[in-house]
Design a protein around this motif. Structure first.
Motif, PDB file in Angstrom:
ATOM      1  N   ILE A   1       0.848  -1.205   0.000  1.00 53.90           N
ATOM      2  CA  ILE A   1       0.000   0.000   0.000  1.00 53.90           C
ATOM      3  C   ILE A   1       0.879   1.249   0.000  1.00 53.90           C
ATOM      4  CG2 ILE A   1      -1.651   1.352   1.360  1.00 53.90           C
ATOM      5  CD1 ILE A   1      -2.878  -1.291   2.302  1.00 53.90           C
ATOM      6  N   GLY A   2       1.934   1.243   0.815  1.00 52.87           N
ATOM      7  CA  GLY A   2       2.857   2.378   0.847  1.00 52.87           C
ATOM      8  C   GLY A   2       3.539   2.595  -0.485  1.00 52.87           C
ATOM      9  N   ALA A   3       3.985   1.504  -1.117  1.00 52.83           N
ATOM     10  CA  ALA A   3       4.637   1.619  -2.422  1.00 52.83           C
ATOM     11  C   ALA A   3       3.673   2.184  -3.464  1.00 52.83           C
ATOM     12  CB  ALA A   3       5.160   0.253  -2.858  1.00 52.83           C
TER      13      ALA A   3
ATOM     14  N   TYR B   1       4.338  -0.037   6.021  1.00 54.03           N
ATOM     15  CA  TYR B   1       3.793   1.018   5.151  1.00 54.03           C
ATOM     16  C   TYR B   1       4.853   2.082   4.862  1.00 54.03           C
ATOM     17  CZ  TYR B   1       1.004   5.021   3.628  1.00 54.03           C
ATOM     18  OH  TYR B   1       0.517   6.087   2.922  1.00 54.03           O
ATOM     19  N   ALA B   2       5.551   2.530   5.921  1.00 51.26           N
ATOM     20  CA  ALA B   2       6.584   3.552   5.744  1.00 51.26           C
ATOM     21  C   ALA B   2       7.724   3.048   4.871  1.00 51.26           C
ATOM     22  CB  ALA B   2       7.119   3.984   7.108  1.00 51.26           C
ATOM     23  N   LEU B   3       8.093   1.775   5.048  1.00 52.60           N
ATOM     24  CA  LEU B   3       9.179   1.216   4.239  1.00 52.60           C
ATOM     25  C   LEU B   3       8.776   1.165   2.764  1.00 52.60           C
ATOM     26  CD1 LEU B   3      12.012  -0.002   4.286  1.00 52.60           C
ATOM     27  CD2 LEU B   3      10.967  -2.252   4.609  1.00 52.60           C
TER      28      LEU B   3
ATOM     29  N   GLU C   1       7.599  10.328   1.576  1.00 54.38           N
ATOM     30  CA  GLU C   1       8.297   9.389   2.456  1.00 54.38           C
ATOM     31  C   GLU C   1       8.716  10.065   3.757  1.00 54.38           C
ATOM     32  OE1 GLU C   1      12.131   7.891   4.085  1.00 54.38           O
ATOM     33  OE2 GLU C   1      11.808   9.737   2.933  1.00 54.38           O
ATOM     34  N   SER C   2       9.198  11.302   3.677  1.00 55.80           N
ATOM     35  CA  SER C   2       9.589  12.029   4.887  1.00 55.80           C
ATOM     36  C   SER C   2       8.385  12.296   5.779  1.00 55.80           C
ATOM     37  CB  SER C   2      10.251  13.360   4.500  1.00 55.80           C
ATOM     38  OG  SER C   2      11.440  13.153   3.788  1.00 55.80           O
ATOM     39  N   PHE C   3       7.268  12.675   5.166  1.00 58.73           N
ATOM     40  CA  PHE C   3       6.024  12.957   5.879  1.00 58.73           C
ATOM     41  C   PHE C   3       5.535  11.712   6.619  1.00 58.73           C
ATOM     42  CE2 PHE C   3       1.290  14.132   5.267  1.00 58.73           C
ATOM     43  CZ  PHE C   3       1.282  14.901   6.424  1.00 58.73           C
ATOM     44  N   VAL C   4       5.492  10.599   5.912  1.00 56.67           N
ATOM     45  CA  VAL C   4       5.053   9.335   6.518  1.00 56.67           C
ATOM     46  C   VAL C   4       6.024   8.888   7.607  1.00 56.67           C
ATOM     47  CG1 VAL C   4       4.727   6.866   6.062  1.00 56.67           C
ATOM     48  CG2 VAL C   4       3.748   8.563   4.508  1.00 56.67           C
TER      49      VAL C   4
ATOM     50  N   ILE D   1      15.359   4.873   5.651  1.00 51.69           N
ATOM     51  CA  ILE D   1      15.241   3.453   5.274  1.00 51.69           C
ATOM     52  C   ILE D   1      16.050   2.583   6.233  1.00 51.69           C
ATOM     53  CG2 ILE D   1      15.935   1.736   3.559  1.00 51.69           C
ATOM     54  CD1 ILE D   1      15.041   3.539   1.387  1.00 51.69           C
ATOM     55  N   MET D   2      17.279   3.008   6.519  1.00 52.31           N
ATOM     56  CA  MET D   2      18.117   2.224   7.420  1.00 52.31           C
ATOM     57  C   MET D   2      17.490   2.130   8.818  1.00 52.31           C
ATOM     58  SD  MET D   2      22.019   3.264   6.339  1.00 52.31           S
ATOM     59  CE  MET D   2      22.681   2.279   7.663  1.00 52.31           C
TER      60      MET D   2
END
Length: 713
Positions: free
Chosen positions: A79-81, A175-177, A242-245, A695-696
């Motif tokens: 879903i995140g992607a 989701y964030a990943l 991505e930063s927001f999530v 990501i890390m």
């Protein structure tokens, strides 16, 4: 919960209305339309190819995630992607249609205002897509897996591998990943594409052939304009989404672990604190919608900075006012807030978030100070061209290095003060506050590449010099707003990373831990040999990562340079206008290079914490995250500001602001070389480093229990 869906859905409706309003604007003459369609075709082809590759990797990662954790983590990841990809795709579609309309507005009206308004309108589609789709995805995940928030499921569970985790925290981390992986591919692939074409077009076109920027005789010019859309619009949107999530995730995961490890005390308080950052962000989205509608409907002046700053101020002020009342409604009367570090009652988290808003604005103003030719650092850099190329390069490096200190002081003050207000929950909320009006900031960022494309179309279509002058002025402001946007992303990454560290430390514990041990769990002993070794390795990773990115751009640019020289040599009619260059060949070179080179950096960001954790354990990974974050923040600020300053120093001369110097001179060539050095720094390296950090951190958080169980040494 269902009522929360109304704002993102209304945001999607506004996206459709703005897109339709954009399409109703005139496109200009047939030559302009043909050029725009070539750019559109190149961007569409690349993004379709890129997303095919991305989703091959995404499906593989989803299967691995589901196998090692739980099936619902895979669903949330996909879903995140999808949300991240969709935001980039929609924004790029709007940008490739706005560019020619901006050029036509400049040609028709001969004023900045009308052209600025259309560029802003095109950018608003990207901005609203980021804010609306990010929140829609979070709400969708929480709605589908709402049972994970019930008291009986809100606990540490153990899967078939014996791995412990909190289901809701693991689901949202997935989701964030998903958002982060797409952002990494978009930023790296788009960055390699756009900068390879840009560098080659400048090096051969301006310095060797002495032809203007975006001259139709340059075979790389269409590829350069395509790159602006895939790198600086689609890539930018995925990056800020991505930063927001990531900032919202950091709050939720921290609250979840604090609740469970405290012995599941005050369930209602924990639930309210988990929902609070989402509500805060929803009010920020509503504020942005108001600011965007006001800007689109009103008569826009000929002062780009003033108009864009007004939109930001409206968004920030409405966000602060709205969330003051929301905080009173959502957090008043709750018990146990002091367990989360709240010192000033329900409004402690609000104060931290407001602090983040102001910190983001200050970091943005500092980026503007260092990169805009309205201020002395960039003007002084521009004048160094009189002493030669070496002085321009050295001056830009010095400017970029010095520009890291003041933003870091701002981050230092924000972290200390937010922690005083509301503990680590407050630090995480400062990151949410910094990005709470992300829809407006992305709108302003996206307007820049649209204006840049408009300038390219006006040059290739042979429009009056006055038109190019207007689009160049818009583009200069766009360079500054892009640097400001990168500052927001970098600053929020630093704040979110700290709370993700805390969650990482919490995730190493087993069921049955109590609140008295929470402070012990947060201790990372830097004197420990493994931790220190991890920090040393982590500090080197952003440099390895950046070197790979720059090398990727250089390799693609070198192929492009050879191709331009070949075409000019084999088709001499190109330079006198009797033969048309083979634009498609240059587009293919950029696309092929970007697709090939975008995989390795993404793999590094995922695999580094995994290899480190399985070999050396959780202490080593803790140090790795600290080292990567610290060196990554410095390097990101340095590259973004140095690159932006080099670009605007060049444009300072091109705008005729240095007496006696003009385009085509040796001094101009020196600034072009400086801009070329800065291109991969500001548009490939800088924007990718904040994604690397998050990501890390998220991968480490997800797999920390595995590191404990299966480490080799």
């Amino acid at each position: 919960m269902l009522m929360n869906f109304l704002l993102p859905l209304f945001g999607i409706l506004l996206i459709a209305l703005n897109f339709k309003l954009l399409l109703n604007k005139p496109e200009g003459n047939q030559v302009m339309i043909d050029i725009s369609r070539r750019i559109r075709k190149g961007a569409d082809t690349f993004i379709a190819h890129e997303y095919r590759v991305v989703f091959m990797y995404a499906i593989f990662i989803a299967v691995v995630l589901g196998s090692l954790t739980a099936w619902y983590v895979s669903v949330a990841f996909l879903i995140g992607a999808c949300m991240s990809s969709l935001a980039g795709y929609i924004g790029m579609k709007a940008a490739t249609r706005a560019n020619v309309r901006v050029a036509e507005a400049a040609r028709t009206h001969k004023q900045l205002g009308p052209a600025l308004k259309i560029a802003f309108l095109g950018g608003s589609v990207m901005g609203l897509s980021v804010g609306s789709l990010a929140l829609l995805g979070i709400l969708l995940v929480m709605f589908i897996f709402s049972h994970q928030l019930r008291p009986e499921h809100f606990e540490i569970v153990q899967n078939y591998l014996g791995i412990n985790f909190i289901p809701i925290a693991m689901t949202l981390s997935g989701y964030a990943l998903g958002c982060s992986i797409v952002a990494m591919f978009d930023r790296v692939g788009g960055g390699v594409y756009t900068k390879a074409a840009d560098m080659a077009a400048d090096l051969v076109g301006k310095t060797e052939l002495r032809i203007p920027e975006d001259d139709p005789r340059n075979p790389a010019t269409i590829a350069d304009n395509v790159g602006d859309n895939v790198g600086d619009v689609a890539g930018l949107g995925a990056d800020l989404l991505e930063s927001f999530v990531g900032s919202i995730l950091s709050v939720i995961v921290l609250a979840a672990y604090t609740f469970v490890l405290s012995g599941k005390r005050n369930y209602e308080t924990a639930l309210a604190l988990i929902k609070y950052p989402i509500g805060f962000a929803l009010i920020g989205l509503a504020s942005c919608m108001i600011a965007i509608v006001v800007t689109v409907l009103k008569k826009v002046s000929n002062k780009p900075h003033a108009e864009l700053n007004t939109a930001i101020v409206i968004s920030a002020v409405l966000t602060i006012i709205g969330n003051f009342f929301y905080t009173s409604f959502a957090l008043s009367g709750l018990n146990g807030l002091e367990m989360y570090g709240f010192r000033f009652g329900p409004h402690s988290a609000f104060l931290s978030a407001v602090l983040g808003i102001f910190a983001g604005i200050v970091i943005g103003l500092l980026a503007e100070f260092y990169t805009s030719d309205n201020f002395w650092p960039t003007r002084n850099l521009s004048y160094k061209c009189k002493q030669g190329t070496g002085m321009v390069i050295s001056g830009g490096l010095a400017l970029g290095m010095k520009s890291t200190f003041l933003p870091c002081l701002v981050l230092f003050g924000t972290i200390i003060t937010a922690d005083y207000f509301a503990g680590l929950y407050g630090v995480a909320m400062a990151a949410v506050g910094m990005l709470s009006f992300v829809a407006t900031s992305v709108t302003i960022d996206s307007y820049g590449p649209i204006a840049d494309n408009a300038g390219g179309i006006s040059e290739m279509a042979g429009l009056e010099p006055e038109v190019r002058h207007i689009t160049d002025r818009l583009d200069m402001v766009g360079n500054t707003t892009a640097a400001i946007g990168k500052g927001f992303a970098i600053g929020s990454a630093a704040l979110a990373a700290l709370s993700l560290f805390a969650s990482y430390m919490f995730s190493q514990t087993s069921p049955g831990e109590f609140v008295k041990r929470i402070q012990e769990l947060l201790v990372l002993n830097i004197i420990n040999a493994r931790t220190l070794a991890g920090a040393v390795v982590g500090a080197s990773l952003p440099y390895l990562f950046s070197g790979i990115l720059i090398d990727s751009v250089v390799k693609s640019a070198a192929k492009m340079v050879d191709e331009i020289r070949r075409q000019v040599k084999e088709m001499p009619g190109i330079l006198d206008g009797t033969q048309e260059p083979d634009y498609e060949r240059c587009i293919a070179i950029s696309a092929d290079g970007a697709i090939k080179e975008m995989v390795l950096p993404a793999i590094i960001s995922i695999v580094s914490p995994l290899i480190s954790g399985f070999l050396f354990g959780v202490e080593f990974v803790g140090g790795l995250l600290v080292g990567t974050t610290l060196s990554g923040i410095m390097l990101a600020l340095f590259t973004a500001n140095a690159g932006g300053a080099w670009d605007n120093a060049k444009k300072h001369l091109e705008q005729g602001k240095i007496e006696g110097l003009k385009k085509g001179s040796d001094e101009h060539a020196a600034l072009v070389v400086g801009d070329t050095v800065g291109d991969p720094l500001k548009d490939t390296v800088g924007p990718s480093l904040d994604i690397l950090i998050k990501i890390m951190a998220v991968v480490s958080l997800i797999f920390a229990p595995l590191f404990q169980r299966f480490k080799v040494f």
